[in-house]
Motif scaffolding. Structure first.
Motif, PDB file in Angstrom:
ATOM      1  N   ASP A 117       0.818  -1.224   0.000  1.00 12.67           N
ATOM      2  CA  ASP A 117       0.000   0.000   0.000  1.00 12.67           C
ATOM      3  C   ASP A 117       0.850   1.272   0.000  1.00 12.67           C
ATOM      4  OD1 ASP A 117      -2.243  -1.599   0.114  1.00 12.67           O
ATOM      5  OD2 ASP A 117      -2.430  -1.485   2.286  1.00 12.67           O
ATOM      6  N   LYS A 147       0.262   5.405   7.998  1.00 21.52           N
ATOM      7  CA  LYS A 147       0.261   3.943   8.094  1.00 21.52           C
ATOM      8  C   LYS A 147       1.643   3.390   8.441  1.00 21.52           C
ATOM      9  CE  LYS A 147      -2.527   2.083   5.088  1.00 21.52           C
ATOM     10  NZ  LYS A 147      -3.098   1.443   3.867  1.00 21.52           N
ATOM     11  N   HIS A 149       4.649   4.034   6.819  1.00 22.72           N
ATOM     12  CA  HIS A 149       5.552   3.744   5.704  1.00 22.72           C
ATOM     13  C   HIS A 149       6.984   4.197   6.010  1.00 22.72           C
ATOM     14  CE1 HIS A 149       2.232   2.378   3.402  1.00 22.72           C
ATOM     15  NE2 HIS A 149       1.759   3.568   3.052  1.00 22.72           N
ATOM     16  N   GLU A 170      -7.664   4.025  12.193  1.00 25.77           N
ATOM     17  CA  GLU A 170      -7.652   2.983  11.165  1.00 25.77           C
ATOM     18  C   GLU A 170      -6.255   2.817  10.562  1.00 25.77           C
ATOM     19  OE1 GLU A 170      -9.827   1.933   6.893  1.00 25.77           O
ATOM     20  OE2 GLU A 170     -10.642   3.497   8.196  1.00 25.77           O
ATOM     21  N   LEU A 171      -5.577   3.938  10.312  1.00 26.67           N
ATOM     22  CA  LEU A 171      -4.218   3.870   9.785  1.00 26.67           C
ATOM     23  C   LEU A 171      -3.272   3.237  10.798  1.00 26.67           C
ATOM     24  CD1 LEU A 171      -3.832   7.357   8.018  1.00 26.67           C
ATOM     25  CD2 LEU A 171      -4.395   5.158   6.981  1.00 26.67           C
ATOM     26  N   ARG A 173      -4.044   0.997  13.111  1.00 26.20           N
ATOM     27  CA  ARG A 173      -4.294  -0.453  13.147  1.00 26.20           C
ATOM     28  C   ARG A 173      -3.631  -1.148  11.951  1.00 26.20           C
ATOM     29  NH1 ARG A 173      -9.445   1.213  14.947  1.00 26.20           N
ATOM     30  NH2 ARG A 173     -10.250   1.161  12.802  1.00 26.20           N
ATOM     31  N   GLU A 174      -3.803  -0.586  10.767  1.00 31.02           N
ATOM     32  CA  GLU A 174      -3.244  -1.204   9.577  1.00 31.02           C
ATOM     33  C   GLU A 174      -1.711  -1.160   9.604  1.00 31.02           C
ATOM     34  OE1 GLU A 174      -3.066  -3.174   5.897  1.00 31.02           O
ATOM     35  OE2 GLU A 174      -4.536  -3.050   7.521  1.00 31.02           O
ATOM     36  N   GLY A 175      -1.160  -0.049  10.080  1.00 32.14           N
ATOM     37  CA  GLY A 175       0.289   0.061  10.157  1.00 32.14           C
ATOM     38  C   GLY A 175       0.889  -0.940  11.135  1.00 32.14           C
ATOM     39  N   ASN A 176       0.253  -1.108  12.276  1.00 32.59           N
ATOM     40  CA  ASN A 176       0.747  -2.093  13.245  1.00 32.59           C
ATOM     41  C   ASN A 176       0.616  -3.513  12.703  1.00 32.59           C
ATOM     42  OD1 ASN A 176       1.688  -0.480  15.401  1.00 32.59           O
ATOM     43  ND2 ASN A 176      -0.409  -0.139  16.128  1.00 32.59           N
ATOM     44  N   ARG A 177      -0.440  -3.758  11.928  1.00 28.99           N
ATOM     45  CA  ARG A 177      -0.609  -5.081  11.326  1.00 28.99           C
ATOM     46  C   ARG A 177       0.522  -5.381  10.350  1.00 28.99           C
ATOM     47  NH1 ARG A 177      -2.127  -7.592   6.919  1.00 28.99           N
ATOM     48  NH2 ARG A 177      -2.422  -5.656   5.760  1.00 28.99           N
ATOM     49  N   LEU A 178       0.876  -4.390   9.535  1.00 26.83           N
ATOM     50  CA  LEU A 178       1.963  -4.577   8.575  1.00 26.83           C
ATOM     51  C   LEU A 178       3.300  -4.780   9.298  1.00 26.83           C
ATOM     52  CD1 LEU A 178       1.029  -1.893   5.889  1.00 26.83           C
ATOM     53  CD2 LEU A 178       0.972  -4.379   5.594  1.00 26.83           C
ATOM     54  N   LYS A 181       3.372  -8.288  10.556  1.00 31.13           N
ATOM     55  CA  LYS A 181       3.477  -9.223   9.450  1.00 31.13           C
ATOM     56  C   LYS A 181       4.912  -9.331   8.931  1.00 31.13           C
ATOM     57  CE  LYS A 181       1.773 -10.099   4.751  1.00 31.13           C
ATOM     58  NZ  LYS A 181       0.818  -9.683   3.691  1.00 31.13           N
TER      59      LYS A 181
END
Length: 418
Positions: A117, A147, A149, A170-171, A173-178, A181
């Motif tokens: 992303d 997020k 980056h 929301e950003l 949550r997605e950033g921590n998920r990445l 991962k």
């Protein structure tokens, strides 16, 4: 690291201040060339004050104009023949080259397979920024991290953990998920960085890549107050501020007798560049600009008033209704009655003519974009030095990657002695 001698710090501060004063005086001297907006004034006053310059600009071809828009130093040399003081542009905008070697940028750039992303241009900017501020010797705080980056890019070249602050949950949550991962030593936190009760961890390294206006200024203020060991900032969108007029951050600039007065609209000029915009965006911007100018000429005729009438942002559907539809929409918004026999084709052609004229007049105005930006960023450098930092200021990447390529890299003097 060994702290630089006091004489060296003083020389740096004097250099920044001398540069800032030269820009301040040059910008004040030429206010008549850059403060009037050609979009609102079909014949700016300077076209009568400098008729030879006006003729030179009017005779520029479309191809030549396009080249000069992206080559301000070349433009300055050309118009300097008519107005010699404009030829000082290149000297006034000269900066240190902080661009790392291509191999260093490649090493610091997040591999494409892991840049989920992450737009390609943002990936390149983050890699260049990360390479320019190496080595990273403290834990890093990514200000307005989105997020994550940049945080994930920095984590790969930093021995210490990287933390990020971002207001959008929301950003975060997605950033921590990445980060989980891909095994990055990154943790993002949902936080409004403008909150008065924000507490920053002392001793960390605060970074901000293209945080807008008051956001990057807040990092410099709060970071220096909290005693952050280092601040690395690439500013953007200087006009995004709650204040109606700009007040310098440094004491020396703010107390200068001949201080340039800038409105929020003046600040916007510093970032009016589209060298990174897609062709489709440029084309749509051109079309809407022509329509607005065509409607402006029409409303001046109908109302018998020779002043620009601001029209609000249009809904996307208006684009599909053609120039006539745009005029009907704009007239409705401004409570203007349109006669039934309007020759819309003629007024659309007038909009095209005025747009061609505006683009040429804007060439002269846009010559002052970088000087205005430097006027602000040199003030930032002075402010940070007043707070006890040793500051580097220069370009961290090519302008083709991003026009916002300035880097302020400030290390607290007491840290350099350790």
């Amino acid at each position: 690291m060994t702290a630089p001698p006091a004489a060296s710090l003083l020389a740096s501060a004097e250099s920044f201040y001398s540069h800032w004063m030269a820009l301040n005086d040059w910008l004040r001297e030429h206010r008549g060339l850059w403060q009037p907006a050609p979009f609102m004034e079909p014949a700016p006053l300077w076209t009568r004050q400098y008729p030879d310059l006006a003729r030179l600009i009017a005779e520029i071809s479309d191809e030549q104009r396009q080249i000069l828009e992206d080559a301000p130093a070349r433009l300055a040399a050309m118009v300097g023949v008519q107005v010699p003081s404009l030829a000082r542009y290149e000297h006034l905008t000269a900066l240190a080259d902080l661009r790392p070697a291509e191999s260093e940028v490649s090493q610091a750039t997040l591999p494409e397979v892991r840049a989920v992303d992450m737009p390609g241009r943002k990936r390149g900017q983050s890699g260049a920024f990360a390479a320019a501020i190496r080595p990273l010797e403290q834990s890093v705080l990514d200000w307005c991290c989105g997020k994550g980056h940049l945080a994930r890019t920095l984590a790969a070249v930093c021995q210490e953990p990287v933390h990020g602050l971002e207001w959008n949950a929301e950003l975060v949550r997605e950033g921590n998920r990445l980060a989980v991962k891909y095994g990055d030593a990154v943790s993002l936190q949902c936080q409004d960085v403008l909150a008065e009760d924000l507490v920053l961890p002392r001793g960390c390294h605060g970074v901000a890549l293209h945080a807008c206006g008051d956001l990057h200024r807040r990092l410099m203020r709060r970071g220096s107050e909290a005693g952050l060991s280092r601040l690395s900032v690439s500013p953007c969108c200087y006009h995004l501020t709650e204040a109606d007029s700009y007040r310098p951050m440094s004491r020396r600039a703010a107390s200068h007798d001949g201080l340039l007065a800038l409105s929020r609209s003046d600040l916007r000029l510093a970032v009016r560049e589209t060298v990174t915009a897609p062709a489709r965006v440029r084309e749509q911007t051109r079309l809407v600009s022509q329509w607005r100018l065509g409607f402006d000429s029409l409303q001046r005729e109908l109302r018998g008033v020779g002043e620009y009438l601001a029209v609000p942002s249009h809904p996307s559907k208006v684009i599909h209704e053609g120039f006539a539809g745009f005029c009907r929409w704009a007239a409705n918004k401004k409570a203007i009655a349109l006669p039934p026999d309007i020759d819309f084709d003629a007024w659309e052609a007038e909009g095209v003519r005025r747009w061609q004229q505006v683009r040429r007049h804007e060439l002269v105005r846009h010559l002052f974009r970088r000087p205005l930006e430097l006027w602000m960023v040199l003030d930032y450098a002075l402010y940070l030095e007043e707070q006890g930092y040793r500051v580097r200021l220069g370009e961290f990447c090519d302008r083709s990657l991003t026009p916002r390529n300035l880097l302020l890299d400030a290390v607290r003097a007491s840290e350099e002695a350790n």
